[in-house]
Design an enzyme around this catalytic site. Structure first.
Site, short mmCIF file in Angstrom:
data_model
loop_
_atom_site.label_atom_id
_atom_site.label_comp_id
_atom_site.label_asym_id
_atom_site.label_seq_id
_atom_site.Cartn_x
_atom_site.Cartn_y
_atom_site.Cartn_z
N GLU A 1 1.49 -0.15 -7.34
CA GLU A 1 1.25 1.11 -6.62
C GLU A 1 2.18 2.24 -7.06
O GLU A 1 2.96 2.79 -6.27
CB GLU A 1 1.37 0.88 -5.11
N GLU B 1 -5.94 -5.63 -3.43
CA GLU B 1 -5.29 -6.04 -2.18
C GLU B 1 -6.18 -5.66 -1.02
O GLU B 1 -6.80 -4.60 -1.02
CB GLU B 1 -3.95 -5.32 -1.98
C1 GLA Z 1 0.80 -2.27 -0.54
C2 GLA Z 1 1.70 -3.05 -1.47
C3 GLA Z 1 1.91 -4.46 -1.04
C4 GLA Z 1 2.11 -4.55 0.45
C5 GLA Z 1 0.93 -3.92 1.13
C6 GLA Z 1 0.98 -4.02 2.64
O1 GLA Z 1 -0.52 -2.31 -0.85
O2 GLA Z 1 1.22 -3.04 -2.79
O3 GLA Z 1 3.04 -4.95 -1.73
O4 GLA Z 1 3.29 -3.91 0.81
O5 GLA Z 1 0.90 -2.56 0.80
O6 GLA Z 1 -0.21 -3.55 3.21
#
Ligand code: GLA
Ligand code: ZN
Length: 689
Positions: A159, A323
């Site tokens: 991210e 995710e």
């Molecule tokens: C982001 C991060 C993850 C985690 C999620 C929690 O997407 O990439 O590591 O912290 O948020 O929702």
């Protein structure tokens, strides 16, 4: 020529990926847990795990001292059960020794305060040391695991986001500016409208990034800074992948994109249209607040679909859901569990819009620290019996029935144009309504009528080819370069239908307004000149009549000087009563439409419904249904894969007008199909040749 139904396998796999972020590095002193993981992975019908995401302090506990054996074992053990690995580079979080020894890796914020070590996602993108360290680590990972048969993809960092204002970044920004303005400081001053408040620079060294304690009113500077932040992030990423491309040229590369807020709009701070060009695969992390108390389930589903269609269209190929949560998160204001059935439904929605995976954050809940209550496949009870685990296993079983869907796309005749730069400039603009600009939300309002009618839409960006589309919808494109205007003009001249709205074509790519009225090419293709934009208070109301119906106006109303266009709708009140609000105009082989006011939901439905009939835009699987049911299709070479989804809390009936095969149960279906609350059915329909 590629057929429009050609498959693209984005990962090195021909099955649906199912699994998620796995952090065994948190459990190395619990071999019992690690071996339970392997058993539970099979029970959950999972097959792919993203490893190493935040593992740097385990991989390199001291500078130059490496520890990979644990990762060797994890990867081997997963491979032994037929699993696959998405291998991450660990740059999203760095070990404390590094920040201590090389403080230049730490970020400096906009107020010029150097941050302490801590958290994650907070390194300087310019730091030579950090670039060297990440490359070194990535090279070791690529050398060690590049040939491992389990490896299906690279997950670069995590991210990417944020910005750094340290001295090195300031220097890099100045270099970027010199390059952009060909070393011509006058050109920069002209573009930034220098004399305003005496902001003319007499030396490059005077230029600093925007700051709450310094310069923040020069819009051209703000816009260039945001562009620089995107470019510098990409540059950092490109540095990360040097050894990876060299050693594993055949392994595809992604980094996980985001959305902004749980209200679901595209991520705002980085221009993903630029970033996507450097990735092999788009992947994103989706965390919608299902069952919230401010909107219907269907409304939220529409917003998720919009982002999916944007991120899929960035590369016009399948993407990955990298995710999601099996049930709840820990960072919404209220962290509500997904109701039974919602997990399958929300996962299948992603597949329906082009994802070739359902991945989670996270495989196993951590025991300590800030994410210990974030949803996971495996809870603290370590059980495969609980409701959430079972819902995950159900998703896995369904995905196992969908290998034919992998790699297929969803061609479309309609495109909506989304632009990051224009959104930045518009949000910066001190004018209009400070709270009501709402560019991404406005696009979602234009997307909704197509979603409700199951008509596939691409959400594209301004550099993409417009010619495949019959209809191009360009709402609120505040910033339009001459180049974009020329491309829109050519699209219409060649027969395209183009829709735009109020607050479009106001400034050029330097955030300087056009002078002498609307750009002459826009005036020509739309047959009008917008004279004034009236901004309304929240309690103000006006109405527009269009096709003998009356529609509510909120926020914005443009007063138009028509010059060739046909008036389709007029204002009912105020000093512009009876004046044109909605127009159409034929130009060469095409036609344009201008919507001068921010009109209500029903207007968009009725307006686009006319265009949909006229252009014969059709749902791929046309079935009548109640609102809140969405039918989305992916198209294989000779069959359509149809996702029939009930985003309501009631039972819904759809009537199939031909025989289809249920891809999960194998049943042949026809006639009435009843869907329970949140139920999804996936059917295959062969395309009669
Ligand atoms: C982001 C991060 C993850 C985690 C999620 C929690 O997407 O990439 O590591 O912290 O948020 O929702
Ligand atoms: Zn920096």
């Amino acid at each position: 020529m590629m057929s429009k139904h050609e498959k693209t396998y984005v990962a090195k796999a021909d099955f649906m990926l199912h699994g998620g972020d796995y952090n065994p590095d948190q459990w190395l002193d619990r071999p019992d847990i690690l071996s339970d993981d392997i058993k539970l992975m099979q029970l959950a019908h999972t097959n792919t795990f993203s490893v190493g995401i935040f593992a740097w302090s385990t991989l390199e506990p001291e500078e130059g001292v490496y520890n990979f054996e644990w990762l060797d074992n994890i990867i081997d053990n997963i491979y032994k059960i037929g699993g696959r690995i998405i291998l991450a580079t660990p740059s999203g979080a760095r070990p404390a020794w590094m920040s201590e020894k090389y403080p230049e890796v730490l970020r400096v914020n906009g107020s010029r305060v150097k941050q302490l070590h801590g958290g994650r996602h907070n390194h300087c993108f310019t730091s030579g040391v950090y670039r060297e360290k990440t490359q070194q680590m990535n090279r070791l990972l690529a050398e060690r695991y590049g040939n491992h048969p389990a490896l299906v993809m690279w997950h670069i960092s995590n991210e990417y986001g944020g910005e750094c204002h340290c001295d090195q970044c300031q220097e890099a920004f100045r270099t970027w500016l010199k390059d952009k303005y060909n070393n011509d400081l006058k050109a920069l001053n002209d573009s930034w409208w220098g004399p305003f408040w005496s902001h003319t620079f007499s030396d490059w060294s005077q230029i600093e990034s925007p700051s709450p304690i310094g310069e923040n009113a020069v819009h051209g500077l703000n816009l260039d800074w945001r562009r620089f932040v995107t470019d510098q992030t990409i540059d950092f990423y490109k540095n990360e992948i040097v050894p990876i491309r060299e050693i594993t040229p055949e392994i595809p590369i992604t980094t996980n994109f985001m959305a902004d807020t749980f209200d679901l709009i595209p991520f705002q701070s980085l221009d993903y249209s630029k970033f996507s060009k450097h990735l092999d695969v788009i992947s994103w992390d989706a965390y919608p607040a299902w069952h919230n108390d401010w909107e219907s389930t269907a409304n939220l589903a529409m917003k998720v679909a919009f982002i999916d269609d944007l991120y899929r269209s960035l590369k016009q190929q399948p993407f990955l859901l990298m995710e999601s949560t099996p049930s709840l998160v820990n960072w919404h204001e209220v962290n509500k569990a997904k109701r039974p059935g919602m997990h399958l439904l929300s996962s299948m929605q992603m597949i329906a819009h082009g994802s070739d995976s359902v991945m989670y954050f996270q495989w196993r809940k951590s025991r300590g620290s800030s994410e210990k209550f974030h949803g996971a496949v495996v809870d603290h009870d370590n059980s495969s019996e609980n409701r959430v685990f079972q819902e995950v296993a159900k998703v896995g079983q369904v995905l196992e029935k969908l290998p034919k869907v992998v790699g297929t796309n969803r061609p479309s005749d309609v495109a909506i144009l989304y632009d990051w730069e224009s959104n930045w400039a518009l949000n910066d603009a001190q004018g209009y309504g400070l709270e009501t600009k709402q560019y991404p939300q406005t696009l979602q309002e234009h997307y909704r009528p197509f979603w409700e009618k199951d008509i596939p839409v691409d959400v594209i960006t301004k550099e993409q080819d417009f010619s495949p589309y019959k209809l191009l919808v360009v709402p609120m494109l505040y910033l339009m370069s001459e180049e974009t205007i020329a491309r829109l003009k050519a699209f219409v001249a060649n027969g395209g239908r183009l829709v735009t709205t109020y607050i479009s074509g106001v400034v050029n790519e330097y955030d300087l307004t056009y002078l002498g009225g609307w750009h002459k090419d826009l005036q020509e293709i739309f047959g009008l000149n917008p004279l004034e934009t009236d901004t309304l208070y929240p309690k103000d109301e006006n109405y527009v009549t269009f096709n003998n119906q009356k529609y509510l106006v909120k926020d914005y109303a443009t007063i138009i000087d028509v010059n060739g266009a046909i008036t389709e709708g007029t204002y009912l009140q105020d000093f512009y009563k009876s004046k044109p609000a909605v127009t159409s105009h034929s130009h060469e082989k095409g036609k344009t439409y201008y919507i001068g006011a921010r009109l209500d939901e029903q207007f968009h439905r009725d307006f686009y419904s006319d265009l949909i009939s006229e252009l014969e835009l059709k749902a791929i699987f046309p079935v009548k249904h109640s609102p809140g049911v969405s039918i989305q299709v992916r198209q294989g070479e000779d069959a359509d894969y149809v996702f029939i989804m009930n985003f309501t809390e009631e039972q819904q009936v759809v009537v199939l007008d031909s025989e289809v095969t249920d891809m999960v149960t194998g049943e042949i279906l026809s006639g009435e199909m009843t869907l329970d609350q949140y139920e999804v059915r996936i059917v295959e329909k062969s395309r009669g040749n």
